[in-house]
Design an enzyme around this catalytic site. Structure first.
Site, PDB file in Angstrom:
ATOM      1  N   GLU A  56      -0.345  -8.346   5.683  1.00  0.00           N
ATOM      2  CA  GLU A  56       0.059  -8.414   7.100  1.00  0.00           C
ATOM      3  C   GLU A  56      -1.131  -8.245   8.054  1.00  0.00           C
ATOM      4  O   GLU A  56      -1.011  -8.466   9.249  1.00  0.00           O
ATOM      5  CB  GLU A  56       1.147  -7.361   7.392  1.00  0.00           C
TER       6      GLU A  56
ATOM      7  N   HIS B  25      -3.026  -5.278   2.041  1.00  0.00           N
ATOM      8  CA  HIS B  25      -2.255  -5.523   3.273  1.00  0.00           C
ATOM      9  C   HIS B  25      -2.261  -6.989   3.709  1.00  0.00           C
ATOM     10  O   HIS B  25      -3.047  -7.359   4.585  1.00  0.00           O
ATOM     11  CB  HIS B  25      -2.860  -4.715   4.421  1.00  0.00           C
TER      12      HIS B  25
ATOM     13  N   CYS C   3       0.820  -1.216   0.000  1.00  0.00           N
ATOM     14  CA  CYS C   3       0.000   0.000   0.000  1.00  0.00           C
ATOM     15  C   CYS C   3       0.865   1.282   0.000  1.00  0.00           C
ATOM     16  O   CYS C   3       1.441   1.591  -1.027  1.00  0.00           O
ATOM     17  CB  CYS C   3      -0.989  -0.056   1.162  1.00  0.00           C
TER      18      CYS C   3
HETATM   19  N1  GLN Z   1      -3.603   6.386   1.410  1.00  0.00           N
HETATM   20  C1  GLN Z   1      -2.287   6.079   1.874  1.00  0.00           C
HETATM   21  C2  GLN Z   1      -1.233   6.889   1.104  1.00  0.00           C
HETATM   22  O1  GLN Z   1      -1.526   7.457   0.127  1.00  0.00           O
HETATM   23  C3  GLN Z   1      -1.975   4.609   1.759  1.00  0.00           C
HETATM   24  C4  GLN Z   1      -2.893   3.827   2.652  1.00  0.00           C
HETATM   25  C5  GLN Z   1      -2.308   2.551   3.193  1.00  0.00           C
HETATM   26  O2  GLN Z   1      -1.110   2.344   3.206  1.00  0.00           O
HETATM   27  N2  GLN Z   1      -3.186   1.722   3.699  1.00  0.00           N
HETATM   28  O3  GLN Z   1      -0.133   6.912   1.487  1.00  0.00           O
END
Ligand code: GLN
Length: 197
Positions: free
Chosen positions: A181, A179, A85
């Site tokens: 994890e 994710h 992410c």
């Molecule tokens: N929205 C976050 C970003 O732009 C990422 C979200 C996440 O890691 N769950 O950094």
């Protein structure tokens, strides 16, 4: 003992650390997770997980700690990296965002758009089929980015039913927009460790 680094500046680093510990115990692996917060920590690892969180915050802390430039250099040399992410955002060559500073590690040739599924309340969980694993795994998306395009050499590992690319890799750089994890499924942790150790 092969040390596996988890960047521990902000975000879900404890969850990655615990997933690696579980993996080690379940599979009797010779690995040791290490929380990476300093240059000295980074120098001890050849594999690094960059967790989810807030990419703008992680970037600021990376620059402040001196880790940003060093990780970038190591990615070009010998460091295997997996970004989940926000981590995936930091690894992408091209970031679409309303926030100005979007410097990245340039680890993988993809265009990624931050918060592309909408706001926090648009977070969701689904099952994603991963061909290389031959099975579906649970995937949690939290204010996730969308991978808008990838260059020729990037291997696409998984897509959602709506054809959104959610996992990809090139050479030693792996990205997932969700994710692993935050679930009990350790397949991605096992894949990363075994592929690059
Ligand atoms: N929205 C976050 C970003 O732009 C990422 C979200 C996440 O890691 N769950 O950094």
């Amino acid at each position: 003992m092969n040390k596996i680094g988890v960047l521990a500046l902000q975000g879900s680093f404890n969850e990655h650390y615990n997933a690696l510990l579980k993996l080690k115990l379940q599979n009797n692996l010779e690995i040791e997770p290490l929380l990476v917060r300093s240059i000295n920590d980074l120098n001890q690892v050849n594999l690094l997980i960059i967790p989810g969180g807030e990419s703008t915050v992680i970037r600021k802390l990376l620059i402040k700690s001196g880790l940003f430039e060093l990780i970038k250099k190591r990615i070009n040399k010998d460091l295997a990296v997996w970004g989940t992410c926000a981590g995936a955002i930091l690894l992408s060559s091209n970031i679409i965002s309303s926030t100005k500073d979007q410097s990245s590690f340039n680890g993988i040739d993809i265009t990624i758009e931050r918060n592309a599924y909408g706001a926090a309340q648009d977070s969701f969980e689904s099952q994603i089929y991963i061909q290389e694993f031959g099975k579906e795994i649970p995937a949690v998306f939290i204010r996730a980015p969308k991978i808008r395009s990838v260059s020729d050499k990037v291997v696409i590992m998984a897509k959602t039913n709506n054809e959104n690319i959610v996992a990809a890799y090139k050479d030693k750089c792996l990205v997932t927009t969700f994710h692993p994890e935050l679930t009990n499924d350790l397949s991605f942790h096992e894949y990363f460790v075994k592929k690059f150790s």
